[in-house]
Design an enzyme around this catalytic site. Structure first.
Site, PDB file in Angstrom:
ATOM      1  N   SER A 131      28.847   1.485  15.898  1.00 48.16           N
ATOM      2  CA  SER A 131      29.074   2.561  16.235  1.00 48.16           C
ATOM      3  C   SER A 131      29.162   2.633  15.154  1.00 48.16           C
ATOM      4  CB  SER A 131      30.601   2.384  16.354  1.00 48.16           C
ATOM      5  OG  SER A 131      31.329   1.642  17.328  1.00 48.16           O
ATOM      6  N   HIS A 164      32.189   4.748  11.198  1.00 50.61           N
ATOM      7  CA  HIS A 164      32.037   5.957  11.850  1.00 50.61           C
ATOM      8  C   HIS A 164      31.943   7.181  10.840  1.00 50.61           C
ATOM      9  CE1 HIS A 164      34.562   4.565  15.623  1.00 50.61           C
ATOM     10  NE2 HIS A 164      33.797   4.093  14.915  1.00 50.61           N
TER      11      HIS A 164
END
Length: 293
Positions: free
Chosen positions: A197, A243
Site C-alpha cells: 500500500s 499510506h
C-alpha cells in the site's frame, strides 16, 4: 443573447495513439501527442519521429534518441516494470500460501523483537532492516493483494511510460520504503505491518504531480485519492503511516523528476532520490537508537 455561431472546442487525439485525447502538439510538426509520446525540447515537446530524425535540432539521430518527459528512454514495452512488480507480489503471495506463517514472520515489518508461536522474531531495531523492503511485497489476504495489484496495474503503466523504467522503479521502491520507514518511526515497537500500500500511494501522489505538470484534469485522480484516504483513516487494521509516508515520498520524487531543469536533469533527479534514501535511513537510525537505548 447566445452566439448562434459559437462552436465547441475541437477535441484532438494523439496521432500515434488515436484513442487518447491530448491538448499538446509537437513544436516541430504540430501533430498532437499524448504523454507517452512527448519528448521534452528546449521549448515545449517534440514527437518521437521529429526527435529521431533530428528535425530542426542540429544533432544526429543517434544523439537525439527519444526520451520521456522525465528524460528516460522510451522503451518498446512500457509496462515491463509494472508486470515484474505484479509478478513478484504474486509469487510472494503464493509462497506464503505454501509456506504459511513461518515465511510471514520472516518478512513482516516489526519494529522490535516479539514472540510468535514459532519463537522470538527479531525486528528492524535488532538489525533486520531487510524487513522494510520485504514487507512491501507481502500479503496474506486475497482481497488485500487484489486491491493493491489493481492499483498498481491502473497507475503503474502511465507512470512507467512517462518516467521511464529506471525512474519508475526508483519511485516505486522509495515510496514503499518511505511508508515502511514512517511506520517503523511512529508505530508501536511490536506492531506488525505488511503490504504494497505504501508504494501504491506513492504512485497516487506521483500521478497527481504528473497530471498537474501536463495540465490535465486532475479531478479524477484527486477524487480517487480522497476515497482511498477516507478508507485509510476509517477502516480498521490499516497502517495509515505506510499510506501517508508512501504518498508524500512519491509526490516529492515525482516532482523532482518531472520539474527538473533539462540542463541539470540527472543531477536533480538522482540527487532527490539519494536525499530521500538518506532521509529514510536517518529516520530508521534514530528510531533504532530510541528503541535500543
Amino acid at each position: 443573447m447566445e452566439d448562434q455561431h459559437r462552436t465547441e472546442p475541437r477535441v484532438t487525439y494523439c496521432y500515434r495513439h488515436p484513442d487518447r485525447e491530448t491538448g499538446i502538439s509537437c513544436v516541430r510538426c504540430e501533430r498532437p501527442i499524448c504523454p507517452e509520446c512527448m519528448v521534452p525540447a528546449s521549448v515545449g515537446f517534440q514527437c518521437p519521429e521529429c526527435v529521431r530524425t533530428g528535425s530542426g535540432t542540429g544533432h544526429s539521430a543517434a544523439a537525439s534518441a527519444p526520451r520521456t518527459i522525465a528524460g528516460g528512454v522510451i522503451a518498446a514495452d512500457r509496462r515491463l516494470v509494472t508486470k515484474i512488480l505484479l509478478g513478484v507480489n504474486a509469487a510472494v503471495f503464493v509462497a506464503v500460501l505454501i509456506a504459511g506463517d513461518r515465511l510471514v514472520n520472516d518478512l513482516l515489518l516489526f519494529g522490535q523483537a516479539v514472540t510468535e508461536p514459532y519463537g522470538p522474531v527479531q525486528g528492524v531495531a535488532q538489525g533486520q532492516w531487510y524487513r522494510l523492503l520485504s514487507s512491501m511485497f507481502l500479503h496474506q489476504e486475497i482481497w488485500h493483494i487484489a486491491m493493491n495489484m489493481l492499483g498498481l496495474w491502473f497507475l503503474g503503466p502511465p507512470l512507467e511510460a512517462a518516467l521511464g523504467r529506471l525512474r519508475f522503479t526508483a519511485l516505486y521502491l522509495l515510496s514503499g520504503l518511505g511508508g515502511s520507514a514512517l511506520t517503523f518511526f511512529v508505530s508501536a515497537p511490536g506492531q506488525a505491518s505488511l503490504g504494497a500500500s505504501g508504494a501504491i500511494f506513492g504512485l497516487f501522489g506521483a500521478t497527481a504531480v504528473l497530471m498537474r505538470r501536463l495540465k490535465y484534469d486532475m479531478r479524477p485522480i484527486l477524487i480517487l485519492l480522497a476515497i482511498n484516504l477516507v478508507f485509510t483513516f476509517t477502516w480498521r487494521n490499516i497502517s495509515w503511516q505506510a499510506h501517508i509516508g508512501g504518498l508524500v515520498v512519491g509526490a516529492l520524487i515525482a516532482y523532482a523528476m518531472v520539474h527538473a531543469p533539462r540542463k541539470h536533469r540527472r543531477l536533480v533527479q538522482y540527487g532527490a532520490c539519494a536525499a530521500m534514501m538518506l532521509l529514510i535511513v536517518g529516520a530508521c537510525v534514530v528510531r533504532t537508537l530510541q528503541l535500543t537505548a
